[in-house]
Design an enzyme around this catalytic site. Structure first.
Site, PDB file in Angstrom:
ATOM      1  N   HIS A   1      37.443  48.313  32.885  1.00 28.67           N
ATOM      2  CA  HIS A   1      38.478  47.629  33.633  1.00 28.67           C
ATOM      3  C   HIS A   1      38.213  46.656  35.108  1.00 28.67           C
ATOM      4  O   HIS A   1      38.691  47.101  35.684  1.00 28.67           O
ATOM      5  CB  HIS A   1      39.532  48.509  33.480  1.00 28.67           C
ATOM      6  CG  HIS A   1      41.460  48.132  33.616  1.00 28.67           C
ATOM      7  ND1 HIS A   1      41.797  48.113  32.343  1.00 28.67           N
ATOM      8  CD2 HIS A   1      41.577  46.990  34.165  1.00 28.67           C
ATOM      9  CE1 HIS A   1      43.192  47.381  32.469  1.00 28.67           C
ATOM     10  NE2 HIS A   1      43.004  46.515  34.090  1.00 28.67           N
TER      11      HIS A   1
ATOM     12  N   HIS B   1      40.012  42.566  35.504  1.00 25.42           N
ATOM     13  CA  HIS B   1      39.921  41.122  34.816  1.00 25.42           C
ATOM     14  C   HIS B   1      39.543  40.180  35.893  1.00 25.42           C
ATOM     15  O   HIS B   1      39.437  39.596  36.921  1.00 25.42           O
ATOM     16  CB  HIS B   1      41.816  40.809  35.783  1.00 25.42           C
ATOM     17  CG  HIS B   1      42.402  41.715  35.300  1.00 25.42           C
ATOM     18  ND1 HIS B   1      43.063  41.382  34.389  1.00 25.42           N
ATOM     19  CD2 HIS B   1      42.684  43.286  35.501  1.00 25.42           C
ATOM     20  CE1 HIS B   1      43.837  42.821  33.851  1.00 25.42           C
ATOM     21  NE2 HIS B   1      43.067  43.239  34.777  1.00 25.42           N
TER      22      HIS B   1
ATOM     23  N   GLN C   1      48.436  38.474  29.327  1.00 27.43           N
ATOM     24  CA  GLN C   1      49.147  39.061  31.359  1.00 27.43           C
ATOM     25  C   GLN C   1      50.942  38.663  31.540  1.00 27.43           C
ATOM     26  O   GLN C   1      51.829  39.803  31.644  1.00 27.43           O
ATOM     27  CB  GLN C   1      49.105  37.645  31.928  1.00 27.43           C
ATOM     28  CG  GLN C   1      49.671  38.346  33.884  1.00 27.43           C
ATOM     29  CD  GLN C   1      49.456  39.360  33.979  1.00 27.43           C
ATOM     30  OE1 GLN C   1      48.018  40.005  34.204  1.00 27.43           O
ATOM     31  NE2 GLN C   1      50.455  40.040  34.486  1.00 27.43           N
TER      32      GLN C   1
ATOM     33  N   HIS D   1      47.229  47.487  28.612  1.00 26.99           N
ATOM     34  CA  HIS D   1      48.110  47.814  30.503  1.00 26.99           C
ATOM     35  C   HIS D   1      49.300  48.268  30.094  1.00 26.99           C
ATOM     36  O   HIS D   1      50.336  47.953  28.998  1.00 26.99           O
ATOM     37  CB  HIS D   1      48.531  46.799  31.210  1.00 26.99           C
ATOM     38  CG  HIS D   1      47.558  45.988  31.871  1.00 26.99           C
ATOM     39  ND1 HIS D   1      46.004  45.466  31.702  1.00 26.99           N
ATOM     40  CD2 HIS D   1      46.497  45.991  33.358  1.00 26.99           C
ATOM     41  CE1 HIS D   1      45.346  45.460  32.005  1.00 26.99           C
ATOM     42  NE2 HIS D   1      45.646  45.426  33.018  1.00 26.99           N
TER      43      HIS D   1
ATOM     44  N   GLU E   1      52.753  50.647  33.449  1.00 22.58           N
ATOM     45  CA  GLU E   1      51.620  50.411  35.042  1.00 22.58           C
ATOM     46  C   GLU E   1      53.209  49.957  35.767  1.00 22.58           C
ATOM     47  O   GLU E   1      54.116  48.200  36.430  1.00 22.58           O
ATOM     48  CB  GLU E   1      51.031  49.210  35.285  1.00 22.58           C
ATOM     49  CG  GLU E   1      50.055  48.990  36.286  1.00 22.58           C
ATOM     50  CD  GLU E   1      49.302  47.355  36.432  1.00 22.58           C
ATOM     51  OE1 GLU E   1      49.826  46.820  35.224  1.00 22.58           O
ATOM     52  OE2 GLU E   1      48.172  47.632  37.554  1.00 22.58           O
TER      53      GLU E   1
ATOM     54  N   ASP F   1      39.408  47.319  37.686  1.00 21.21           N
ATOM     55  CA  ASP F   1      40.641  46.315  38.025  1.00 21.21           C
ATOM     56  C   ASP F   1      40.302  44.734  38.926  1.00 21.21           C
ATOM     57  O   ASP F   1      40.621  43.924  38.315  1.00 21.21           O
ATOM     58  CB  ASP F   1      41.954  47.136  38.457  1.00 21.21           C
ATOM     59  CG  ASP F   1      43.137  46.290  37.684  1.00 21.21           C
ATOM     60  OD1 ASP F   1      43.300  46.070  36.008  1.00 21.21           O
ATOM     61  OD2 ASP F   1      44.174  46.674  38.157  1.00 21.21           O
TER      62      ASP F   1
HETATM   63  N1  17E Z   1      47.373  42.084  35.966  1.00 21.50           N
HETATM   64  C1  17E Z   1      48.649  43.119  35.802  1.00 21.50           C
HETATM   65  O1  17E Z   1      49.271  43.102  35.138  1.00 21.50           O
HETATM   66  N2  17E Z   1      47.653  44.233  36.388  1.00 21.50           N
HETATM   67  C2  17E Z   1      47.284  44.216  37.424  1.00 21.50           C
HETATM   68  N3  17E Z   1      46.689  45.025  37.746  1.00 21.50           N
HETATM   69  C3  17E Z   1      46.278  43.529  37.448  1.00 21.50           C
HETATM   70  C4  17E Z   1      45.781  41.976  36.387  1.00 21.50           C
HETATM   71  C5  17E Z   1      44.976  42.867  38.563  1.00 21.50           C
HETATM   72 FE   FE2 Z   2      44.602  45.502  34.813  1.00 24.28          FE
END
Ligand code: 17E
Ligand code: FE2
Length: 417
Positions: free
Chosen positions: A59, A61, A154, A212, A215, A311
């Site tokens: 994982h 980006h 995103q 995702h 989070e 990440d």
């Molecule tokens: N985008 C997101 O939604 N969550 C993250 N932890 C990162 C990007 C790095």
């Molecule tokens: Fe991520």
């Protein structure tokens, strides 16, 4: 390389002699004595160090890597400001910019023993330049490193205008994995609809899933149960990954107990990014502050597959990071209180075998006769000693070819005591 001698293997006491022909492991034999063969072509003396399957970064980006502070820094340290800061950087993306940063970041990963990478590529950008460039790099480097590209919306699959069409275009371009971000959609209903859409697209295009998921520290963010249930009912659990799931930290224990039955039955995989989550989560708390890292210890104990990723490397969300998964592992063991003898002696699974299972690459992964001869040599004798000294990766061999070798640093002063 044709042969590795005097190598230790995980979970075994004896030294081993490992032969390689045509890029595959052809024999793995226990040695009864230390071998003192003359160093000749193709023989590598491991000198009792640990040979281990390559590290896997499940994982990261890559499209955002190395952009911290451009044009603005994330001052609050929240996920949400990170998304905002990235939104300012996105219009500045072009192919050359992405290529430069991705190559530098991949170099860091390879130097630190990684041979397999799953990267997210933002689809909420009308140009889809991140998806296009990452898919092109994946194809160009396919003999050098194994890359999976996740089409990651995103700003929301359904909340971002045109988000669904862009996702479909990204899958047509060739993204390997369908991503999502249900907790960031405008409403719970949209979050739920996005999870169902992700399942539908993965089936239609025959792709993996990596969402995702939850989070956030919001204990009411419960998209994980829907993702797991959809995966179960559609019999695709092993192809589905829930990343982050930080809300699980805040779930009521009674709810979690019920949830775990579903998680186990579904067979889905988990990725935790402990350095990222300890930094981004807990930001709306005063004291006590929640750790905001998913329940790695309990998932693992329940026999649910869980692995660790970084990440970010120097991006709008996290401005440290260096490609060293042993550092990520060290954080995880501390934060998740996995500090028992058994935890230490099996810890490397969290950045190797478990991650390979998440990526569905088990058929080509592991030190076994018949499999591709890919491995790393670590400065230590077993999981515990590698962890204690944060042992460097001394060698990385991919399908019989050496792709990285390191001279360990030496202290050069005389004896002090
Ligand atoms: N985008 C997101 O939604 N969550 C993250 N932890 C990162 C990007 C790095
Ligand atoms: Fe991520």
């Amino acid at each position: 390389m044709k042969e590795l001698i005097n190598a230790r293997l995980r979970g075994k006491k004896e030294l081993h002699r490992i032969k390689i022909i045509n890029g595959k492991f052809t024999s793995i034999d226990v040695q009864h004595d230390y071998l003192d063969l003359p160093q000749h072509d193709g023989v590598f003396d491991a000198k009792g160090k640990l040979a281990c399957a390559p590290f896997v970064e499940p994982h990261i980006h890559l499209d955002a890597a190395l952009t911290a502070g451009e044009p603005n820094w994330n001052n609050s340290g929240t996920l949400f400001e990170g998304i905002e800061r990235w939104g300012e950087r996105k219009p500045m993306l072009n192919e050359e910019d992405i290529r430069n940063r991705v190559y530098q970041t991949l170099e860091l990963l390879v130097e630190n023993g990684v041979q397999h990478v799953r990267t997210h590529a933002d689809t909420t950008d009308p140009s889809l330049i991140g998806v296009k460039t990452l898919c092109a790099i994946r194809d160009e480097l396919k003999d050098k490193i194994n890359i999976q590209v996740v089409a990651f919306p995103q700003d929301g699959l359904l909340s971002y205008e045109g988000g669904l069409d862009l996702m479909i275009e990204a899958l047509e371009i060739g993204a390997d994995v369908v991503g999502g971000i249900p907790h960031f959609e405008y409403t719970r209903e949209l979050g739920e609809a996005s999870v169902k859409k992700i399942i539908e697209l993965a089936q239609k295009y025959d792709r993996l899933i990596d969402v995702h998921c939850d989070e956030t520290d919001d204990a009411n963010s419960r998209f994980l149960e829907l993702l797991a249930c959809e995966a179960l009912f559609n019999k695709m659990g092993h192809r589905v990954t829930a990343s982050h799931t930080t809300a699980m930290h805040s779930y009521d224990n009674a709810y979690c107990s019920k949830l775990f039955r579903l998680l186990k039955n579904s067979g889905i995989n988990f990725v935790s990014c402990p350095t990222e989550s300890i930094h981004l989560q807990g930001r709306f708390d005063t004291y006590p502050k929640r750790r905001g890292v998913t329940r790695v210890k309990e998932l693992n104990a329940a026999g649910i597959n869980v692995c660790l990723g970084e990440d970010s490397i120097f991006d709008p969300w996290y401005s440290l990071g260096n490609g060293k998964l042993l550092r990520t592992l060290d954080f995880a063991l501390h934060i998740c209180q996995m500090m028992g003898y058994q935890d230490f002696s099996t810890a490397l699974s969290l950045i190797t075998d478990n991650s390979a299972k998440t990526l569905c690459i088990e058929d080509v992964y592991g030190i076994e006769v018949g499999k591709p001869a890919s491995f790393i040599l670590l400065d230590g004798e077993d999981d515990y000693s590698v962890l204690r000294k944060q042992g460097e990766v001394l060698l990385s061999v991919k399908e019989g070819q050496t792709i990285m070798q390191r001279e360990p640093a030496k202290v050069v002063t005389g004896k002090y005591f």
